[in-house]
Design a protein around this motif. Structure first.
Motif, PDB file in Angstrom:
ATOM      1  N   GLU A 252       0.959  -1.230   0.006  1.00  0.00           N
ATOM      2  CA  GLU A 252       0.039   0.196   0.056  1.00  0.00           C
ATOM      3  C   GLU A 252       0.725   1.310  -0.055  1.00  0.00           C
ATOM      4  O   GLU A 252       0.642   2.296  -0.748  1.00  0.00           O
ATOM      5  N   THR A 253       1.832   1.239   0.789  1.00  0.00           N
ATOM      6  CA  THR A 253       2.693   2.255   0.810  1.00  0.00           C
ATOM      7  C   THR A 253       3.617   2.627  -0.586  1.00  0.00           C
ATOM      8  O   THR A 253       3.684   3.707  -1.041  1.00  0.00           O
ATOM      9  N   LEU A 254       3.926   1.535  -1.043  1.00  0.00           N
ATOM     10  CA  LEU A 254       4.731   1.838  -2.475  1.00  0.00           C
ATOM     11  C   LEU A 254       3.709   2.306  -3.374  1.00  0.00           C
ATOM     12  O   LEU A 254       4.144   3.100  -4.308  1.00  0.00           O
ATOM     13  N   VAL A 255       2.247   1.675  -3.454  1.00  0.00           N
ATOM     14  CA  VAL A 255       1.498   2.351  -4.304  1.00  0.00           C
ATOM     15  C   VAL A 255       1.008   3.585  -4.050  1.00  0.00           C
ATOM     16  O   VAL A 255       1.007   4.556  -4.904  1.00  0.00           O
ATOM     17  N   SER A 256       1.139   4.066  -2.832  1.00  0.00           N
ATOM     18  CA  SER A 256       0.580   5.686  -2.666  1.00  0.00           C
ATOM     19  C   SER A 256       2.036   6.414  -2.961  1.00  0.00           C
ATOM     20  O   SER A 256       1.751   7.264  -3.353  1.00  0.00           O
ATOM     21  N   GLY A 257       3.204   5.733  -2.809  1.00  0.00           N
ATOM     22  CA  GLY A 257       4.331   6.667  -3.009  1.00  0.00           C
ATOM     23  C   GLY A 257       4.759   6.961  -4.404  1.00  0.00           C
ATOM     24  O   GLY A 257       5.162   7.784  -4.975  1.00  0.00           O
ATOM     25  N   TYR A 258       4.317   5.699  -5.158  1.00  0.00           N
ATOM     26  CA  TYR A 258       4.802   5.654  -6.556  1.00  0.00           C
ATOM     27  C   TYR A 258       3.807   5.814  -7.497  1.00  0.00           C
ATOM     28  O   TYR A 258       4.230   6.026  -8.978  1.00  0.00           O
ATOM     29  N   MET A 259       2.546   5.515  -7.169  1.00  0.00           N
ATOM     30  CA  MET A 259       1.509   5.741  -8.095  1.00  0.00           C
ATOM     31  C   MET A 259       0.502   6.765  -7.581  1.00  0.00           C
ATOM     32  O   MET A 259       0.854   8.072  -7.464  1.00  0.00           O
ATOM     33  N   MET A 260      -0.566   6.577  -7.172  1.00  0.00           N
ATOM     34  CA  MET A 260      -1.706   7.415  -6.453  1.00  0.00           C
ATOM     35  C   MET A 260      -2.423   6.623  -5.468  1.00  0.00           C
ATOM     36  O   MET A 260      -2.634   5.527  -5.448  1.00  0.00           O
ATOM     37  N   SER A 261      -2.652   7.452  -4.372  1.00  0.00           N
ATOM     38  CA  SER A 261      -3.095   6.792  -3.247  1.00  0.00           C
ATOM     39  C   SER A 261      -4.526   6.474  -3.571  1.00  0.00           C
ATOM     40  O   SER A 261      -4.988   5.434  -2.959  1.00  0.00           O
ATOM     41  N   GLN A 262      -5.082   6.888  -4.700  1.00  0.00           N
ATOM     42  CA  GLN A 262      -6.270   6.493  -4.773  1.00  0.00           C
ATOM     43  C   GLN A 262      -6.485   5.094  -5.344  1.00  0.00           C
ATOM     44  O   GLN A 262      -7.507   4.430  -5.339  1.00  0.00           O
ATOM     45  N   TYR A 263      -5.302   4.469  -5.913  1.00  0.00           N
ATOM     46  CA  TYR A 263      -5.055   3.060  -6.248  1.00  0.00           C
ATOM     47  C   TYR A 263      -4.813   2.159  -5.029  1.00  0.00           C
ATOM     48  O   TYR A 263      -4.926   0.770  -5.290  1.00  0.00           O
ATOM     49  N   ARG A 264      -4.701   2.611  -4.015  1.00  0.00           N
ATOM     50  CA  ARG A 264      -4.285   1.901  -2.924  1.00  0.00           C
ATOM     51  C   ARG A 264      -5.269   0.591  -2.580  1.00  0.00           C
ATOM     52  O   ARG A 264      -5.062  -0.453  -2.596  1.00  0.00           O
ATOM     53  N   ASP A 265      -6.491   1.089  -2.438  1.00  0.00           N
ATOM     54  CA  ASP A 265      -7.665  -0.002  -2.036  1.00  0.00           C
ATOM     55  C   ASP A 265      -7.930  -0.864  -3.284  1.00  0.00           C
ATOM     56  O   ASP A 265      -8.038  -1.873  -3.064  1.00  0.00           O
ATOM     57  N   LEU A 266      -7.742  -0.322  -4.444  1.00  0.00           N
ATOM     58  CA  LEU A 266      -8.011  -1.082  -5.735  1.00  0.00           C
ATOM     59  C   LEU A 266      -6.883  -1.969  -5.597  1.00  0.00           C
ATOM     60  O   LEU A 266      -7.366  -3.197  -6.041  1.00  0.00           O
ATOM     61  N   ILE A 267      -5.732  -1.719  -5.486  1.00  0.00           N
ATOM     62  CA  ILE A 267      -4.598  -2.873  -5.590  1.00  0.00           C
ATOM     63  C   ILE A 267      -4.996  -4.067  -4.564  1.00  0.00           C
ATOM     64  O   ILE A 267      -5.033  -5.024  -4.730  1.00  0.00           O
ATOM     65  N   SER A 268      -5.410  -3.503  -3.209  1.00  0.00           N
ATOM     66  CA  SER A 268      -5.590  -4.269  -2.025  1.00  0.00           C
ATOM     67  C   SER A 268      -6.904  -5.432  -2.346  1.00  0.00           C
ATOM     68  O   SER A 268      -6.595  -6.292  -2.349  1.00  0.00           O
ATOM     69  N   PHE A 269      -7.737  -4.825  -2.960  1.00  0.00           N
ATOM     70  CA  PHE A 269      -9.055  -5.569  -3.169  1.00  0.00           C
ATOM     71  C   PHE A 269      -8.728  -6.634  -4.310  1.00  0.00           C
ATOM     72  O   PHE A 269      -9.026  -7.696  -4.437  1.00  0.00           O
ATOM     73  N   SER A 270      -8.143  -6.243  -5.316  1.00  0.00           N
ATOM     74  CA  SER A 270      -7.618  -6.822  -6.424  1.00  0.00           C
ATOM     75  C   SER A 270      -6.650  -8.123  -5.994  1.00  0.00           C
ATOM     76  O   SER A 270      -6.906  -9.392  -6.264  1.00  0.00           O
ATOM     77  N   LEU A 271      -5.629  -7.889  -5.001  1.00  0.00           N
ATOM     78  CA  LEU A 271      -5.022  -8.781  -4.416  1.00  0.00           C
ATOM     79  C   LEU A 271      -5.943  -9.934  -4.009  1.00  0.00           C
ATOM     80  O   LEU A 271      -5.729 -11.214  -4.041  1.00  0.00           O
ATOM     81  N   LEU A 272      -7.094  -9.404  -3.019  1.00  0.00           N
ATOM     82  CA  LEU A 272      -7.848 -10.476  -2.333  1.00  0.00           C
ATOM     83  C   LEU A 272      -8.592 -11.292  -3.508  1.00  0.00           C
ATOM     84  O   LEU A 272      -8.604 -12.644  -3.220  1.00  0.00           O
ATOM     85  N   ILE A 273      -8.847 -10.689  -4.618  1.00  0.00           N
ATOM     86  CA  ILE A 273      -9.672 -11.371  -5.351  1.00  0.00           C
ATOM     87  C   ILE A 273      -8.645 -12.532  -6.107  1.00  0.00           C
ATOM     88  O   ILE A 273      -9.038 -13.642  -6.460  1.00  0.00           O
ATOM     89  N   LEU A 274      -7.566 -12.150  -6.563  1.00  0.00           N
ATOM     90  CA  LEU A 274      -6.602 -13.013  -7.050  1.00  0.00           C
ATOM     91  C   LEU A 274      -6.154 -14.186  -6.007  1.00  0.00           C
ATOM     92  O   LEU A 274      -6.292 -15.367  -6.484  1.00  0.00           O
ATOM     93  N   ILE A 275      -6.106 -13.748  -4.905  1.00  0.00           N
ATOM     94  CA  ILE A 275      -5.838 -14.943  -3.903  1.00  0.00           C
ATOM     95  C   ILE A 275      -7.133 -15.950  -3.794  1.00  0.00           C
ATOM     96  O   ILE A 275      -6.583 -17.220  -3.878  1.00  0.00           O
ATOM     97  N   LEU A 276      -8.106 -15.506  -3.741  1.00  0.00           N
ATOM     98  CA  LEU A 276      -9.164 -16.300  -3.719  1.00  0.00           C
ATOM     99  C   LEU A 276      -9.492 -17.201  -4.613  1.00  0.00           C
ATOM    100  O   LEU A 276      -9.908 -18.367  -4.808  1.00  0.00           O
ATOM    101  N   VAL A 277      -9.289 -16.584  -6.036  1.00  0.00           N
ATOM    102  CA  VAL A 277      -9.350 -17.442  -7.239  1.00  0.00           C
ATOM    103  C   VAL A 277      -8.185 -18.397  -7.472  1.00  0.00           C
ATOM    104  O   VAL A 277      -8.299 -19.598  -7.497  1.00  0.00           O
ATOM    105  N   PHE A 278      -6.772 -18.063  -7.221  1.00  0.00           N
ATOM    106  CA  PHE A 278      -5.874 -18.835  -7.499  1.00  0.00           C
ATOM    107  C   PHE A 278      -5.053 -19.504  -6.390  1.00  0.00           C
ATOM    108  O   PHE A 278      -4.455 -20.489  -6.605  1.00  0.00           O
ATOM    109  N   LYS A 279      -5.282 -19.166  -5.079  1.00  0.00           N
ATOM    110  CA  LYS A 279      -4.756 -19.737  -3.943  1.00  0.00           C
ATOM    111  C   LYS A 279      -5.421 -19.539  -2.809  1.00  0.00           C
ATOM    112  O   LYS A 279      -5.226 -18.789  -1.961  1.00  0.00           O
TER     113      LYS A 279
END
Length: 292
Positions: A252-279
């Motif tokens: 989250e801090t890397l996304v906020s620091g190098y991209m945009m803070s608005q993407y932080r939650d988007l990346i987090s929930f995308s990670l959750l979906i990928l985990i539930l699907v693949f592992k």
């Protein structure tokens, strides 16, 4: 290079608080095999307990900090006794536990809104705002306190689980509740202890998070992040919950620091979906017949 290290330090700080929240999920899940969504309400109350202990009663920080943890522990045990024990007595489906948990969480949130109000509240400055300068890398005093408290609490929890008689009883109950009961373990008492541990950690996590940001009735929604961390590391695994929390905090801090803070939650929930699907078992999760 210094900027990367700065972001990593910030990520470790917030990740350590996520870890305090996530282990509460994992503890309850390991015993009762369902996700305790009332955990967010306990975190929220912990933040309010600490705030009022400091501002209204003028307690020293460490007294208010521990007092908030104890009060949150009592709330968590009360939730288990009122919302979950009757369901366990009737061998209710796990879906009923989830519905009851969400109801308890909504009750706590709306109770605070009705009694205290929806106003945002800010902790008074307890630690100096001047950060430490470590070779061009700035570490906030509050961030350092958050990290040290979280790590100390997590190490104490690991010691309790691994090297005490009651901790062994928790491990045995998590492995097979029926066999543990037949061997003489009071599984009902073990469940109370698990909720007490999770509630205490949730309370101190709420205080730390409230000091870092602010206190409001919906602060319990941050527990969604700890749930993501617990799923990522593997529900039911304390080690996995801690590792997942640190990874999520750094991400989250890397996304906020190098991209945009608005993407932080988007990346987090995308990670959750990928985990539930693949592992779906997470990094260190254990297989289970039913998951919720």
């Amino acid at each position: 290079m210094n900027q990367i290290l700065q972001q990593l330090i910030n990520g470790l700080s917030i990740g350590s608080v996520y870890a305090l929240m996530a282990v509460g999920y994992s503890l309850v899940y390991s015993i009762m095999n369902f996700s305790n969504f009332a955990h967010g309400g306990v975190i929220m109350l912990g933040a309010y307990f600490g705030f009022f202990f400091v501002t209204l009663y003028g307690m020293p920080f460490w007294v208010a900090f521990l007092g908030a943890g104890v009060c949150s522990m009592l709330v968590a045990v009360l939730v288990e006794r009122v919302a979950y024990k009757p369901l366990r007595a009737r061998n209710a489906p796990f879906l009923y536990f989830m519905i009851s948990a969400m109801g308890a969480s909504m009750f706590m949130e709306n109770f605070v809104i009705a009694t205290i109000g929806p106003t945002f509240r800010t902790y008074p400055q307890i630690f100096p705002s001047q950060p430490f300068n470590l070779g061009g890398i700035y570490v906030g005093r509050l961030d350092m306190v958050m990290f040290l408290i979280s790590c100390t609490s997590l190490m104490a929890l690991v010691y309790f689980i691994e090297f005490t008689k009651l901790g062994k009883a928790i491990q045995a109950t998590a492995f097979n509740p029926r066999a543990s009961a037949l061997m003489g373990i009071n599984t009902d008492f073990v469940i109370i202890v698990v909720f007490a541990l999770g509630g205490f950690l949730a309370g101190i996590a709420g205080v730390l998070f409230g000091m870092k940001y602010t206190v409001y009735p919906q602060i319990g929604s941050i527990t969604i992040k700890s749930f993501i961390a617990a799923v990522f590391g593997g529900l039911g695994s304390l080690t996995g919950a801690v590792i997942g929390s640190f990874i999520l905090g750094i991400l989250e801090t890397l996304v906020s620091g190098y991209m945009m803070s608005q993407y932080r939650d988007l990346i987090s929930f995308s990670l959750l979906i990928l985990i539930l699907v693949f592992k779906p078992m997470g990094l260190m999760g254990k297989s289970s017949e039913e998951k919720a």
